[in-house]
Motif scaffolding. Structure first.
Motif, short mmCIF file in Angstrom:
data_model
loop_
_atom_site.label_atom_id
_atom_site.label_comp_id
_atom_site.label_asym_id
_atom_site.label_seq_id
_atom_site.Cartn_x
_atom_site.Cartn_y
_atom_site.Cartn_z
N ALA A 297 5.49 22.82 16.04
CA ALA A 297 6.30 21.62 15.84
C ALA A 297 6.72 21.08 17.20
O ALA A 297 7.86 21.25 17.63
CB ALA A 297 7.51 21.93 14.97
N GLY A 298 5.77 20.47 17.90
CA GLY A 298 6.05 20.00 19.25
C GLY A 298 6.29 21.17 20.19
O GLY A 298 5.46 22.08 20.28
N ASP A 299 7.42 21.16 20.88
CA ASP A 299 7.77 22.26 21.78
C ASP A 299 8.39 23.44 21.02
O ASP A 299 8.72 24.46 21.62
CB ASP A 299 8.76 21.78 22.85
N TYR A 300 8.53 23.29 19.71
CA TYR A 300 9.14 24.32 18.87
C TYR A 300 8.10 24.88 17.90
O TYR A 300 6.95 24.43 17.87
CB TYR A 300 10.32 23.74 18.07
N THR A 301 8.54 25.87 17.12
CA THR A 301 7.73 26.34 16.00
C THR A 301 8.63 26.46 14.77
O THR A 301 9.83 26.72 14.89
CB THR A 301 7.09 27.71 16.29
N GLU B 166 12.74 27.58 19.33
CA GLU B 166 12.21 27.05 20.58
C GLU B 166 11.31 28.06 21.25
O GLU B 166 11.62 28.63 22.30
CB GLU B 166 13.36 26.64 21.51
N PRO C 41 6.84 28.61 21.74
CA PRO C 41 5.51 28.07 21.43
C PRO C 41 4.71 29.00 20.52
O PRO C 41 4.96 30.20 20.47
CB PRO C 41 4.85 27.95 22.81
N SER D 187 -2.62 25.05 15.05
CA SER D 187 -1.18 24.85 14.86
C SER D 187 -0.58 25.74 13.79
O SER D 187 0.50 25.46 13.29
CB SER D 187 -0.90 23.38 14.51
#
Length: 239
Positions: A156-160, A173, A175, A194
């Motif tokens: 989720a972008g820079d998060y998971t 936060e 990767p 992803s």
């Protein structure tokens, strides 16, 4: 800098010993002690400590449960008689851990880390095991996730986003690459650039178009796509 601390331990001698050791550090001021979770909750509310030295195994109680009862506005150092198996559970969000009996030199390192701006534990992160627990901050509260109960993790972008079989979702936060490196390879595999899934939580695998697959996971209504790059590897896991 003076940090207000409380000690939570059901053993009086253990509290006395730790207080004695902490007296050597002028930056630490022990403001109170508690022998159980009720006492700890009361102290946290009254004293607003900067740091808590928390024993894991209390008499008829689990130190983990304190984190479910109070808002986390402090730094946390675990004090435990457990071995490395349990310690891996703490390394994501706890500042540090101390093994009993507490070694003065090891305590000094913990205090140094406590006083530093960079609170990231030094050294390479250990591999996780299926029975480990991870501590996460969620909506200003701290809770733990059992690795075995994770169904899948998505980028989720820079998060998971971490999904559990119980229907909970956590935004963390970290990767996806780090999860892939640390999760036990026997139980987890990547199915897409992803997404990572827990192999033990697969309900069904079905063939999809263009040599891809789809998987159904326990406790999750949506099916996840397996890219061609990872489809063959997933089949091999069940060969």
């Amino acid at each position: 800098m003076n940090l207000k601390a409380i000690i939570v331990d059901d053993e009086r001698l253990a509290r006395k010993e730790l207080r004695s050791l902490l007296a050597e550090f002028e930056e630490i001021s022990v403001a109170g002690e508690a022998e159980d979770l009720d006492g700890a909750v009361e102290l946290v509310g009254a004293l607003k400590p900067d740091v808590i030295f928390l024993d894991i195994q209390l008499a008829n109680e689990n130190g983990f449960d304190l984190l479910e009862r109070i808002e986390k506005t402090f730094k946390l150092i675990f004090v435990t008689a457990f071995d490395q198996f349990a310690i891996r559970a703490f390394e994501i969000n706890a500042l540090d851990y101390l093994l009993k009996p507490v070694n003065p030199e090891r305590l000094a390192k913990a205090i140094e880390r406590l006083s530093a701006e960079d609170e990231t534990p030094a050294g390479e992160l250990r591999k996780l095991e299926i029975d480990d627990r991870l501590f996460v901050d969620q909506n200003e509260r701290t809770c733990f996730i059992k690795i075995a109960e994770i169904s899948h993790i998505t980028a989720a972008g820079d998060y998971t986003e971490v999904f559990t079989v119980g229907g909970r979702k956590f935004l963390i936060e970290k990767p996806l690459r780090e999860w892939e490196e640390r999760l036990p390879e026997k139980n987890f595999t990547r199915i897409h650039r992803s997404a990572i899934i827990n192999l033990d939580r697969i309900d069904q695998i079905e063939t999809w178009f263009n040599r891809t697959l789809r998987v159904s996971l326990e406790g999750f209504p949506e099916k996840l796509s397996v890219s061609r790059r990872y489809a063959a590897k997933l089949k091999d896991r069940f060969a």
